[in-house]
Design a protein around this motif. Structure first.
Motif, PDB file in Angstrom:
ATOM      1  N   GLU A  25       0.842  -1.187   0.000  1.00 20.32           N
ATOM      2  CA  GLU A  25       0.000   0.000   0.000  1.00 20.32           C
ATOM      3  C   GLU A  25       0.883   1.246   0.000  1.00 20.32           C
ATOM      4  OE1 GLU A  25      -3.148   0.293  -0.291  1.00 20.32           O
ATOM      5  OE2 GLU A  25      -3.622  -1.855  -0.281  1.00 20.32           O
ATOM      6  N   PRO A  26       0.561   2.201  -0.787  1.00 15.86           N
ATOM      7  CA  PRO A  26       1.355   3.447  -0.790  1.00 15.86           C
ATOM      8  C   PRO A  26       1.404   4.062   0.604  1.00 15.86           C
ATOM      9  CG  PRO A  26      -0.154   3.391  -2.649  1.00 15.86           C
ATOM     10  CD  PRO A  26      -0.536   2.231  -1.775  1.00 15.86           C
ATOM     11  N   GLY A  27       2.634   4.401   1.006  1.00 13.82           N
ATOM     12  CA  GLY A  27       2.811   5.006   2.313  1.00 13.82           C
ATOM     13  C   GLY A  27       3.085   4.015   3.424  1.00 13.82           C
ATOM     14  N   SER A  28       3.014   2.688   3.136  1.00 18.96           N
ATOM     15  CA  SER A  28       3.272   1.693   4.177  1.00 18.96           C
ATOM     16  C   SER A  28       4.775   1.484   4.338  1.00 18.96           C
ATOM     17  CB  SER A  28       2.591   0.373   3.827  1.00 18.96           C
ATOM     18  OG  SER A  28       3.130  -0.140   2.630  1.00 18.96           O
ATOM     19  N   GLU A  29       5.182   0.674   5.368  1.00 14.74           N
ATOM     20  CA  GLU A  29       6.598   0.412   5.625  1.00 14.74           C
ATOM     21  C   GLU A  29       7.227  -0.398   4.507  1.00 14.74           C
ATOM     22  OE1 GLU A  29       6.950  -1.458   9.354  1.00 14.74           O
ATOM     23  OE2 GLU A  29       6.167   0.249  10.509  1.00 14.74           O
ATOM     24  N   GLN A  30       6.473  -1.308   3.912  1.00 15.40           N
ATOM     25  CA  GLN A  30       7.025  -2.138   2.856  1.00 15.40           C
ATOM     26  C   GLN A  30       7.188  -1.389   1.540  1.00 15.40           C
ATOM     27  OE1 GLN A  30       4.371  -2.894   4.616  1.00 15.40           O
ATOM     28  NE2 GLN A  30       4.908  -4.737   5.852  1.00 15.40           N
ATOM     29  N   ALA A  31       6.519  -0.251   1.385  1.00 15.55           N
ATOM     30  CA  ALA A  31       6.552   0.450   0.102  1.00 15.55           C
ATOM     31  C   ALA A  31       7.965   0.902  -0.248  1.00 15.55           C
ATOM     32  CB  ALA A  31       5.598   1.643   0.139  1.00 15.55           C
ATOM     33  N   SER A  32       8.776   1.239   0.791  1.00 14.45           N
ATOM     34  CA  SER A  32      10.136   1.705   0.519  1.00 14.45           C
ATOM     35  C   SER A  32      11.097   0.565   0.219  1.00 14.45           C
ATOM     36  CB  SER A  32      10.641   2.507   1.724  1.00 14.45           C
ATOM     37  OG  SER A  32      10.645   1.697   2.886  1.00 14.45           O
ATOM     38  N   GLU A  33      10.741  -0.681   0.512  1.00 13.52           N
ATOM     39  CA  GLU A  33      11.626  -1.819   0.310  1.00 13.52           C
ATOM     40  C   GLU A  33      11.288  -2.628  -0.936  1.00 13.52           C
ATOM     41  OE1 GLU A  33      11.490  -4.147   3.804  1.00 13.52           O
ATOM     42  OE2 GLU A  33      12.141  -2.531   5.150  1.00 13.52           O
ATOM     43  N   VAL A  34      10.168  -2.404  -1.536  1.00 10.48           N
ATOM     44  CA  VAL A  34       9.727  -3.197  -2.689  1.00 10.48           C
ATOM     45  C   VAL A  34       9.834  -2.355  -3.947  1.00 10.48           C
ATOM     46  CG1 VAL A  34       7.809  -4.444  -3.730  1.00 10.48           C
ATOM     47  CG2 VAL A  34       8.189  -4.561  -1.259  1.00 10.48           C
ATOM     48  N   ARG A  35      10.414  -2.990  -4.974  1.00 10.63           N
ATOM     49  CA  ARG A  35      10.506  -2.308  -6.261  1.00 10.63           C
ATOM     50  C   ARG A  35       9.323  -2.736  -7.110  1.00 10.63           C
ATOM     51  NH1 ARG A  35      16.256  -3.653  -8.627  1.00 10.63           N
ATOM     52  NH2 ARG A  35      15.419  -2.316 -10.285  1.00 10.63           N
ATOM     53  N   PRO A  36       8.371  -1.872  -7.290  1.00  3.48           N
ATOM     54  CA  PRO A  36       7.179  -2.256  -8.063  1.00  3.48           C
ATOM     55  C   PRO A  36       7.518  -2.439  -9.542  1.00  3.48           C
ATOM     56  CG  PRO A  36       7.138   0.077  -7.557  1.00  3.48           C
ATOM     57  CD  PRO A  36       8.310  -0.483  -6.802  1.00  3.48           C
ATOM     58  N   PHE A  37       6.719  -3.226 -10.195  1.00  2.56           N
ATOM     59  CA  PHE A  37       6.905  -3.493 -11.617  1.00  2.56           C
ATOM     60  C   PHE A  37       6.661  -2.214 -12.415  1.00  2.56           C
ATOM     61  CE2 PHE A  37       4.645  -4.316 -15.612  1.00  2.56           C
ATOM     62  CZ  PHE A  37       5.660  -4.914 -16.341  1.00  2.56           C
ATOM     63  N   THR A  38       7.614  -1.974 -13.273  1.00  2.73           N
ATOM     64  CA  THR A  38       7.487  -0.805 -14.147  1.00  2.73           C
ATOM     65  C   THR A  38       7.636  -1.258 -15.589  1.00  2.73           C
ATOM     66  OG1 THR A  38       8.457   0.617 -12.445  1.00  2.73           O
ATOM     67  CG2 THR A  38       8.385   1.471 -14.698  1.00  2.73           C
ATOM     68  N   PRO A  39       6.671  -1.059 -16.421  1.00  2.00           N
ATOM     69  CA  PRO A  39       6.784  -1.491 -17.820  1.00  2.00           C
ATOM     70  C   PRO A  39       7.920  -0.759 -18.510  1.00  2.00           C
ATOM     71  CG  PRO A  39       4.523  -0.969 -17.255  1.00  2.00           C
ATOM     72  CD  PRO A  39       5.364  -0.469 -16.119  1.00  2.00           C
ATOM     73  N   ILE A  40       8.665  -1.521 -19.324  1.00  2.00           N
ATOM     74  CA  ILE A  40       9.773  -0.931 -20.077  1.00  2.00           C
ATOM     75  C   ILE A  40       9.205  -0.083 -21.212  1.00  2.00           C
ATOM     76  CG2 ILE A  40      11.803  -1.435 -21.479  1.00  2.00           C
ATOM     77  CD1 ILE A  40      12.100  -4.024 -19.952  1.00  2.00           C
ATOM     78  N   THR A  41       9.695   1.101 -21.236  1.00  2.00           N
ATOM     79  CA  THR A  41       9.207   1.988 -22.304  1.00  2.00           C
ATOM     80  C   THR A  41       9.826   1.598 -23.634  1.00  2.00           C
ATOM     81  OG1 THR A  41      10.988   3.540 -21.802  1.00  2.00           O
ATOM     82  CG2 THR A  41       8.908   3.882 -20.663  1.00  2.00           C
ATOM     83  N   GLU A  42       9.045   1.573 -24.616  1.00  2.00           N
ATOM     84  CA  GLU A  42       9.521   1.206 -25.939  1.00  2.00           C
ATOM     85  C   GLU A  42      10.417   2.302 -26.495  1.00  2.00           C
ATOM     86  OE1 GLU A  42       6.268   0.381 -28.405  1.00  2.00           O
ATOM     87  OE2 GLU A  42       5.538  -1.322 -27.236  1.00  2.00           O
ATOM     88  N   LYS A  43      11.539   1.829 -27.146  1.00  2.00           N
ATOM     89  CA  LYS A  43      12.479   2.747 -27.760  1.00  2.00           C
ATOM     90  C   LYS A  43      12.376   2.641 -29.272  1.00  2.00           C
ATOM     91  CE  LYS A  43      15.925   2.712 -24.050  1.00  2.00           C
ATOM     92  NZ  LYS A  43      17.342   2.469 -23.733  1.00  2.00           N
TER      93      LYS A  43
END
Length: 709
Positions: free
Chosen positions: A71-89
């Motif tokens: 959840e945004p703002g929780s303790e785990q939010a700073s330790e987890v790298r959320p999935f980010t789609p790769i932008t097309e080049k």
């Protein structure tokens, strides 16, 4: 209801007149009650109605679909790298820097480097034990043999002269026909005389029907010496050591080659400490002797600190030269090793038994058939041969790291003298020794022959039979003193499995060890070559305390319970007291005497009694009217001998204390073979007056013992 009810009165008449009406009224009442109950059913609550439930389902589904973790703002939010789609080049060109070829090699290394050979862990001997012993050893002595031959030649000349004089006298009396001529004729078989078995020893009598006496066979002319020893035994975990070798070399450069990488034992060290109350143990090296008391007295050991291949060669050379024969081993030769298993000395008057073996290694009679295990698949490897002259104190080494031994019996590395040595059977039976087995050729005949032992270091062992997990370590300490107590410990020495390995196949730690050993060797001798051995780092755990007995011991015959008719009566034990000495009139004649006597608690098995003993290698029995039995054994406690059903008694056992304070338990069943042997030899050949029985009685061939233990 129509009917004639005249004369019907009371309850019966009432029921007949109004029963139908009452039943109709009851049915009507029940129907009204059911209609009433239908108007009072419970109503469904508002939260369980369909509309409400549909609303909650919709809200839950929406929450699940829109949920995020963390959840945004929780303790785990700073330790987890959320999935980010790769932008097309838009630019899809390849970066050439990522695929640049190395300047030093066209084919860069993509496989991890090969594992280098390391030093496997070395295992020491385990469960070290020791057993004290005393007895008589027989050694070849040319001076005694020549003196005996001269004495026998003179006795034979004297006998022939007496026979000739008697024959001439009888012939003269027969020619004259004088009185008494017939009375002077020979009695018995033709050519025999009425003289004693041995005129020099009138009490001796011939013992017939024996295939062999116990102990090493004597041929006459041997030097008999009293000996005291401690037999040190232990288990050598050869299979576990082999597993450590395989783990260290299988995945290394060159792989595991059984002909090169099998554990080979090059020698060992033995230390001893005398046990003195209120004094710390002082460990000292035990010298290696060949068993001769003269060599111990003159302090001429084969080696003062260690046993190895070179020392074993000296030992076997001395055994072939001085020993009157080597006793057959008590274990299967596949459990022995040329270096580790000390040969059995020439014991007189009795055979070696379990005291020369470890309890966890089966005796020869109890060893099941062993199936030879196929050696592991060899992985060829290139290695340099050891430079010529790379010998060391533990024996000369050969290319496969094995220790070479003398070619005893035509087979290199064997050491056990087989049972075929010595004089043949007295009555045409099996040869002296009586048994054969692996490494023990059948046969006999004159002379002392030697048979090879099982595979050992001298034979380049490269596989193990199934069932052989441990080898027998056995060492004899001939420098002990009777009445004292000792402890022992052991350290093994093995071949260096990496001795012939090239520098590019061994680990840096091994190379560093080799350099240090080479420097140490050159310090002692400029042309010295580093040894091809590795020693176990630590000493084994000390053995239990062992006491050295005096000149004899005891065997339990039976136990007698206290008599019910006697007040304060105590149990007694009938002991077969055995002791040894050397004949005062015939220094090369061994006396191994035994007598039965009753003892009570606290009794000491020291006495002076009339005793019979075997002489002439078991051919005859002699008697000593005042033989001194010196054992120092004290009877501490008695158990058993209680009456059972059918007039049977329970087996007895006694607790004995030796002269050094150690305790022994003797069981009647365990000592029965020795008691039966004594009875068959001495008691069944004695007439009621104590002398030998005549022909046809128990003194004849009939009823003679077979010579088996």
């Amino acid at each position: 209801m129509a009917g004639n009810l005249k004369g019907q009165g009371g309850i019966k008449g009432l029921l007949l007149q109004h029963g139908e009406k009452a039943a109709i009224a009851l049915v009507g009442f029940i129907a009204l009650w059911l209609i009433y109950k239908t108007t009072t059913l419970p109503r469904l609550e508002e939260k369980f109605k369909a509309a409400k439930l549909h609303s909650e389902i919709t809200e839950t589904s929406s929450a699940v679909q829109n949920a995020q973790w963390p959840e945004p703002g929780s303790e785990q939010a700073s330790e987890v790298r959320p999935f980010t789609p790769i932008t097309e080049k838009a630019d899809i060109s390849v970066n050439p820097a990522a695929y640049k070829v190395s300047d030093t090699a066209l084919n860069p290394r993509v496989v991890a480097p090969t594992i280098l050979r390391t030093d496997p862990t070395l295992l020491n001997a385990t469960d070290v034990r020791a057993t004290g012993g005393s007895g008589l050893f027989a050694f070849v002595d040319e001076a005694i043999r020549k003196a005996r031959e001269q004495k026998l030649a003179l006795e034979e000349q004297e006998r022939q002269k007496k026979e000739a004089d008697r024959a001439a006298k009888d012939a003269k009396a027969g020619a004259e026909g004088g009185p008494g001529a017939a009375g002077r004729r020979k009695t018995g078989p033709e050519g025999s005389s009425n003289e004693p078995y041995d005129p020099a020893h009138p009490k001796r009598r011939r013992l017939e029907g024996m295939t062999r006496a116990l102990g090493v066979p004597l041929q006459g002319g041997e030097r008999i010496e009293a000996a005291y020893w401690a037999c040190v035994v232990a288990k050598v975990p050869i299979r576990e050591q082999l597993k450590l070798y395989q783990d260290a070399f299988e995945k290394a450069k060159g792989g595991f080659d059984p002909a090169r990488d099998f554990p080979q034992y090059k020698g060992y060290f033995v230390q001893r400490a005398e046990v003195i109350p209120d004094k710390e143990l002082e460990w000292k090296a035990v010298p290696v002797y060949d068993g001769q008391h003269t060599s111990v007295v003159s302090d001429t050991p084969l080696n003062r600190v260690a046993m190895g291949g070179a020392v074993m060669e000296k030992l076997l050379a001395n055994a072939a030269k001085f020993w009157a024969g080597m006793s057959p081993d008590v274990i299967d030769p596949r459990f022995s090793d040329y270096i580790l298993t000390f040969p059995l000395p020439p014991l007189v008057g009795r055979d070696w038994g379990p005291e020369a073996d470890h309890p966890d290694i089966p005796l020869l009679a109890n060893t099941p058939p062993l199936e030879q295990e196929l050696p592991p698949e060899a992985i060829p490897a290139g290695g340099t041969e050891k430079p010529a002259g790379a010998d060391n104190a533990f024996g000369s080494a050969n290319p496969n790291g094995a220790t070479s031994g003398p070619p005893i019996g035509g087979r290199p590395g064997g050491f056990a003298m087989g049972p075929g040595f010595g004089r043949g059977s007295m009555l045409g039976g099996p040869p002296v020794g009586g048994r054969s087995g692996p490494g023990m050729p059948p046969g006999g005949g004159e002379g002392r022959s030697y048979a090879a032992a099982g595979p050992g270091a001298g034979n380049g062992r490269s596989s193990l039979p199934k069932g052989v997990d441990n080898l027998l370590f056995r060492f004899f300490d001939f420098t002990v003193e009777p009445g004292k107590k000792y402890k022992y410990r052991v350290k093994l020495v093995l071949s260096d499995a990496n001795y012939n390995a090239t520098d590019n196949t061994v680990a840096p730690a091994v190379l560093d060890r080799h350099r240090q050993e080479s420097q140490a060797a050159r310090t002692k001798n400029p042309t010295g070559i580093r040894p091809d051995i590795r020693m176990v780092e630590n000493w084994s755990d000390p053995s239990p305390t062992v006491g050295i007995p005096l000149s004899g011991g005891v065997k339990l015959v039976d136990v007698k319970v206290p008599s019910a008719d006697k007040v304060n009566d105590e149990p007694s034990a009938n002991l077969l007291v055995n002791s040894f000495d050397v004949d005062a009139t015939d220094k090369n004649n061994a006396i191994q005497a035994a007598n039965k006597k009753d003892f009570r608690r606290g009794g000491v098995a020291n006495m002076t009694e009339k005793a019979d003993y075997l002489v002439d290698g078991g051919l005859a029995i002699d008697t000593d009217d005042n033989f001194k039995f010196v054992t120092g054994m004290t009877l501490v406690d008695i158990d058993g001998g209680k009456k059972l059903a059918n007039s049977q008694t329970s087996p007895g056992r006694v607790l004995m204390m030796g002269p050094a304070g150690e305790l022994y338990v003797h069981n009647e069943l365990d000592d029965k073979p020795a008691v039966d042997y004594h009875k068959a030899i001495f008691e069944e050949h004695r007439s009621p007056d104590g002398g030998p029985e005549g022909p046809g009685g128990r003194g004849s061939n009939r009823g003679r013992p077979s010579g088996r233990r």
